[in-house]
Design an enzyme around this catalytic site. Sequence first.
Site, mmCIF file in Angstrom:
data_model
loop_
_atom_site.group_PDB
_atom_site.id
_atom_site.type_symbol
_atom_site.label_atom_id
_atom_site.label_comp_id
_atom_site.label_asym_id
_atom_site.label_seq_id
_atom_site.Cartn_x
_atom_site.Cartn_y
_atom_site.Cartn_z
ATOM 1 N N LYS A 179 72.844 49.142 150.689
ATOM 2 C CA LYS A 179 74.253 48.962 150.322
ATOM 3 C C LYS A 179 74.434 48.958 148.812
ATOM 4 O O LYS A 179 75.455 49.415 148.310
ATOM 5 C CB LYS A 179 74.819 47.673 150.925
ATOM 6 N N LYS A 230 71.345 56.251 160.835
ATOM 7 C CA LYS A 230 72.108 55.596 161.909
ATOM 8 C C LYS A 230 73.606 55.939 161.825
ATOM 9 O O LYS A 230 74.138 56.168 160.735
ATOM 10 C CB LYS A 230 71.884 54.080 161.893
ATOM 11 N N LYS A 237 79.918 52.837 161.165
ATOM 12 C CA LYS A 237 81.380 52.821 161.243
ATOM 13 C C LYS A 237 82.049 52.897 159.876
ATOM 14 O O LYS A 237 83.198 53.275 159.775
ATOM 15 C CB LYS A 237 81.878 51.598 162.010
HETATM 16 P P1 TYM Z 1 77.922 45.443 161.939
HETATM 17 O O1 TYM Z 1 79.370 45.129 161.915
HETATM 18 O O2 TYM Z 1 77.388 46.404 160.939
HETATM 19 O O3 TYM Z 1 77.506 45.996 163.341
HETATM 20 C C1 TYM Z 1 77.833 45.284 164.527
HETATM 21 C C2 TYM Z 1 76.744 45.466 165.559
HETATM 22 O O4 TYM Z 1 76.541 46.865 165.849
HETATM 23 C C3 TYM Z 1 75.164 47.179 165.736
HETATM 24 N N1 TYM Z 1 75.047 48.574 165.258
HETATM 25 C C4 TYM Z 1 74.378 49.537 165.899
HETATM 26 N N2 TYM Z 1 73.693 49.535 167.049
HETATM 27 C C5 TYM Z 1 73.142 50.707 167.441
HETATM 28 N N3 TYM Z 1 73.253 51.871 166.740
HETATM 29 C C6 TYM Z 1 73.943 51.914 165.578
HETATM 30 N N4 TYM Z 1 74.058 53.054 164.928
HETATM 31 C C7 TYM Z 1 74.553 50.710 165.115
HETATM 32 N N5 TYM Z 1 75.304 50.402 164.030
HETATM 33 C C8 TYM Z 1 75.592 49.081 164.135
HETATM 34 C C9 TYM Z 1 74.623 46.180 164.726
HETATM 35 O O5 TYM Z 1 73.225 46.011 164.858
HETATM 36 C C10 TYM Z 1 75.387 44.931 165.080
HETATM 37 O O6 TYM Z 1 74.777 44.253 166.151
HETATM 38 N N6 TYM Z 1 75.775 41.540 159.773
HETATM 39 C C11 TYM Z 1 76.336 42.007 161.018
HETATM 40 C C12 TYM Z 1 77.519 41.176 161.494
HETATM 41 C C13 TYM Z 1 77.225 39.742 161.610
HETATM 42 C C14 TYM Z 1 76.424 39.109 162.598
HETATM 43 C C15 TYM Z 1 76.487 37.725 162.333
HETATM 44 C C16 TYM Z 1 75.684 39.604 163.683
HETATM 45 C C17 TYM Z 1 77.716 38.750 160.801
HETATM 46 N N7 TYM Z 1 77.272 37.547 161.243
HETATM 47 C C18 TYM Z 1 75.788 36.778 163.139
HETATM 48 C C19 TYM Z 1 75.003 38.662 164.486
HETATM 49 C C20 TYM Z 1 75.071 37.303 164.219
HETATM 50 C C21 TYM Z 1 76.830 43.418 160.808
HETATM 51 O O7 TYM Z 1 77.078 43.862 159.713
HETATM 52 O O8 TYM Z 1 77.078 44.101 161.911
#
Ligand code: TYM
Length: 333
Positions: free
Chosen positions: A116, A198, A201
């Site tokens: 990032k 990957k 979004k």
């Molecule tokens: P975020 O918002 O980037 O993504 C949310 C969830 O989607 C999964 N993910 C994917 N899984 C499979 N293939 C992909 N290409 C892909 N892109 C994203 C991520 O692994 C995630 O599970 N830091 C976290 C949000 C967060 C969080 C937490 C998660 C904040 N606090 C506490 C768990 C527990 C994040 O940025 O997810």
Amino acid sequence: MLDEKKKIIYSAMQPSGYPSLGNYLGALKNWKNLKDDFDCIFSIANMHAITVRQDSANLRKKTRDLITLFIAIGLDPEKNIIYYQSDVPAHAELSWILNCFTYMGELNRMTQFKEKSSKHSENINSGLFTYPVLMAADILLYQTDVVPVGEDQRQHLEICRDIAERFNNIYGEVFKIPEGFIPKVGARIMGLQNPSKKMSKSESDNDNNVIYILDDLNLIRNKIKRSVTDSDNEIRYGEDKPGISNLLNIYSAVTGKSSEDSENEFRGVGYGEFKEAVAEAVIKEIRPIQEKYRELSSDKAYIDSVIKEGADKASYIANKTLRKVKKKVGFPQ
Ligand code: TYM
């Protein structure tokens, strides 16, 4: 409030963009599958989202749209707690305390920070650096047993466990040590145009690379048809075949079939026909979600009540842990 016997599931998603098929298959679909057997708490991580510059009005809208989508995919606000992270100040408070128990060296190793900060080199803020600490606070506040996430969050879960263990070693059993739940298929969905990275979004440069859950269904079909493959016309998994492997993964994750079964099903089939089958499977899964989303979006009062109740229920649990932590570190009571 929570059923004492059930294990606690916690996960969150940033409203930094509309959810992609990767978010759905890596996380949301599993949340939906777990929601009846566990006490589930899901948050919209809008405090994490501002580690990258956001347009305020747009962020507010995406935050509300995301909670609506949580319900549309089948999460149940009666049984699960669904809330905005920024509605529960305990997250920021615990995050500060945990910052004092986290080493710079640990945070320096985080690959997501490195990625990032190279992508947003004009804004390498300290929130981006301490992002995993806020995530640890999210998880630990709720005495979480299991955290269902995609593969990219594995390192953040490990640091969360390390911080919790360090704190417990000093002060006794304050936090439960959480386990990750990373699905066998679907944990890492790749871009359709660039299957070596990957699907993300928050990517804006190439829309054909990402399927968004709220994309028009015909657009989804076209994006899959246009996806990058290779020239040998064989449908199988292989490191030399990232595009086809990714489509096979998407198909398996959407249908719930094993990787082997999906591979067998398409043996000898042409790429065109295969892509059509993948598109059909994805559309079949997404169509009802979009219908429900449209219906819910017009029910303002209902969504408002979910947000309010979610914040109250989450605060109640979070504050219990926070009180304990404040006492342990020596704050006046
Ligand atoms: P975020 O918002 O980037 O993504 C949310 C969830 O989607 C999964 N993910 C994917 N899984 C499979 N293939 C992909 N290409 C892909 N892109 C994203 C991520 O692994 C995630 O599970 N830091 C976290 C949000 C967060 C969080 C937490 C998660 C904040 N606090 C506490 C768990 C527990 C994040 O940025 O997810």
